[in-house]
Scaffold this motif. Structure first.
Motif, short mmCIF file in Angstrom:
data_model
loop_
_atom_site.label_atom_id
_atom_site.label_comp_id
_atom_site.label_asym_id
_atom_site.label_seq_id
_atom_site.Cartn_x
_atom_site.Cartn_y
_atom_site.Cartn_z
N UNK A 92 -14.85 6.66 6.11
CA UNK A 92 -14.50 5.27 6.41
C UNK A 92 -14.92 4.39 5.24
N UNK A 93 -14.00 3.60 4.75
CA UNK A 93 -14.28 2.66 3.66
C UNK A 93 -14.24 1.26 4.26
N UNK A 94 -15.37 0.60 4.26
CA UNK A 94 -15.50 -0.67 4.98
C UNK A 94 -16.12 -1.74 4.08
N UNK A 95 -15.54 -2.91 4.14
CA UNK A 95 -16.01 -4.07 3.35
C UNK A 95 -17.05 -4.83 4.17
N UNK A 96 -18.19 -5.13 3.53
CA UNK A 96 -19.25 -5.91 4.17
C UNK A 96 -19.45 -7.21 3.40
N UNK A 97 -19.63 -8.27 4.16
CA UNK A 97 -19.89 -9.58 3.57
C UNK A 97 -21.09 -10.18 4.28
N UNK A 107 -7.43 1.24 4.22
CA UNK A 107 -6.55 2.36 4.58
C UNK A 107 -5.50 2.63 3.50
N UNK A 108 -5.71 2.14 2.30
CA UNK A 108 -4.73 2.33 1.23
C UNK A 108 -5.10 3.55 0.38
N UNK A 109 -4.48 3.68 -0.80
CA UNK A 109 -4.70 4.85 -1.65
C UNK A 109 -6.17 4.98 -2.03
N UNK A 110 -6.61 6.22 -2.12
CA UNK A 110 -8.01 6.49 -2.48
C UNK A 110 -8.09 6.88 -3.95
N UNK A 111 -7.74 5.93 -4.79
CA UNK A 111 -7.86 6.11 -6.24
C UNK A 111 -8.74 5.01 -6.79
N UNK A 182 -4.30 12.57 9.60
CA UNK A 182 -3.92 13.33 8.41
C UNK A 182 -4.79 12.98 7.21
N UNK A 183 -5.59 11.92 7.31
CA UNK A 183 -6.41 11.49 6.18
C UNK A 183 -7.89 11.37 6.51
N UNK A 184 -8.29 11.74 7.75
CA UNK A 184 -9.68 11.58 8.15
C UNK A 184 -10.12 12.77 9.00
N UNK A 185 -11.41 12.97 9.06
CA UNK A 185 -12.03 13.81 10.07
C UNK A 185 -12.65 12.87 11.09
#
Length: 354
Positions: A92-97, A107-111, A182-185
């Motif tokens: 999970x990639x999450x933005x914190x402020x 949820x976009x490309x992982x580059x 398809x992109x996560x466990x």
């Protein structure tokens, strides 16, 4: 990289191991992008693939001097933290402020380029919001309606809708619905299998059909037959529009269905080949909650069993000679009754001889 939080859930620390820099997320203006993974990356293939990209992303952010903290958290070591943050899948990639999560998750490309662009857009949006606040210090009502989105969280409803049909044999079996990606466990500890059954039936669908299927020749026949069938023989879809809610994790509903073939013979001849005869399937359903181990992902299971017996609902017709026999019986009964009445009256009112 590591990610820490104190017991009051107010202090966040991001650290990049290679460059040895720390950031305290106390200021409401600070931003941090967190990579949340599981275990030691052994069983999560998506975490394995993202790990080197995430390291390069941290280096790129440091090289560009972006005011963004880059960190990660291991949900096996910090299990309670991940539960409180409602982490449902890995990675999970999450933005914190300012220590608060900004949803929805990334949820976009992982580059490296995509992640860097995402961070830049977040910072640009925040700068626009600051410029708006400076320009509209009066807080007029119209200005409030026109203010830009400051990157605040938006409501997220992590659900899905499943529709379709299955071809099954006339033997006992089951099918189950389990959350996959398809992109996560998925995080088994955070899976909730609350579900609503909009429609479930066996055989040809005869209810809840779209408008373009209502006027087919088969459906006109079905409507004609069902008008003559008692309500107790119309248990075609007893689960429709029911909600099966689970209030806790590690549990799900299992459904057990008995399927009974039903022959509706509403023709005058009572034959199965009559134009007013159809074959449908009735259902008897029972549901119960099943509890799972914490490491297993719950599933909504539907087990069905075909009954070896069939129900025949038949309309019995009368032959023409039945009416003739009934008419003769009525006439004969009337004649006999009148004869008895006449004999009785004659005996009562017969004049007595002196």
């Amino acid at each position: 990289m590591h990610f820490y939080k104190d017991m009051k859930w107010r202090l966040l620390i991001c650290m990049h191991r290679k460059y040895k820099y720390f950031v305290l997320l106390v200021s409401s203006s600070f931003n941090c992008l967190i990579y949340i993974h599981s275990s030691s990356l052994r069983w999560c293939i998506w975490c394995q693939r993202l790990h080197p990209t995430w390291e390069k992303f941290g280096e790129e952010v440091h090289k560009l001097g972006m005011p963004v903290g880059v960190g990660k958290v291991n949900c096996v070591i910090h299990a309670q933290l991940c539960k409180d943050q409602k982490v449902m899948a890995f990675p999970t990639l999450r933005w914190y402020k300012g220590g608060e999560a900004i949803l929805p998750d990334y949820k976009m490309d992982r580059t490296v380029a995509a992640l860097t662009g995402y961070a830049k857009r977040k910072l640009e949006m925040e700068q626009k919001y600051k410029d708006w606040e400076t320009k509209n210090a009066g807080n007029s009502e119209q200005a409030q309606r026109m203010r830009p989105n400051a990157g605040n969280s938006r409501p997220e409803h992590p659900g899905c809708q499943v529709s379709g049909h299955l071809m099954v044999n006339r033997v006992p079996g089951n099918f189950h619905i389990e959350a996959k990606s398809v992109n996560h466990n998925l995080n088994a500890a955070m899976t909730n299998l609350t579900h609503r059954v909009n429609h479930l039936s066996f055989g040809e669908p005869i209810t809840n059909l779209p408008s373009h299927m209502e006027n087919t020749l088969f459906m006109r026949k079905v409507k004609r037959v069902l008008k003559q069938v008692p309500e107790e023989h119309k248990q075609f879809n007893p689960m429709d529009s029911k909600i099966y809610a689970t209030s806790k994790f590690h549990q799900a509903f299992h459904h057990y269905i008995k399927v009974v073939s039903t022959h509706l013979n509403m023709g005058s001849g009572g034959s199965a080949n009559d134009i007013n005869s159809i074959v449908v399937y009735q259902m008897l359903e029972q549901s119960q909650i099943v509890y799972y181990d914490e490491v297993n992902v719950p599933e909504a299971r539907f087990s069905y069993d075909m009954s070896p017996m069939s129900v025949v609902v038949q309309k019995e017709g009368r032959k023409w000679y039945d009416y003739l026999t009934s008419l003769c019986a009525i006439i004969g009964g009337t004649f006999t009754t009148l004869g008895l009445i006449d004999a009785t009256l004659y005996k009562v009112f017969k004049p007595k001889k002196l």
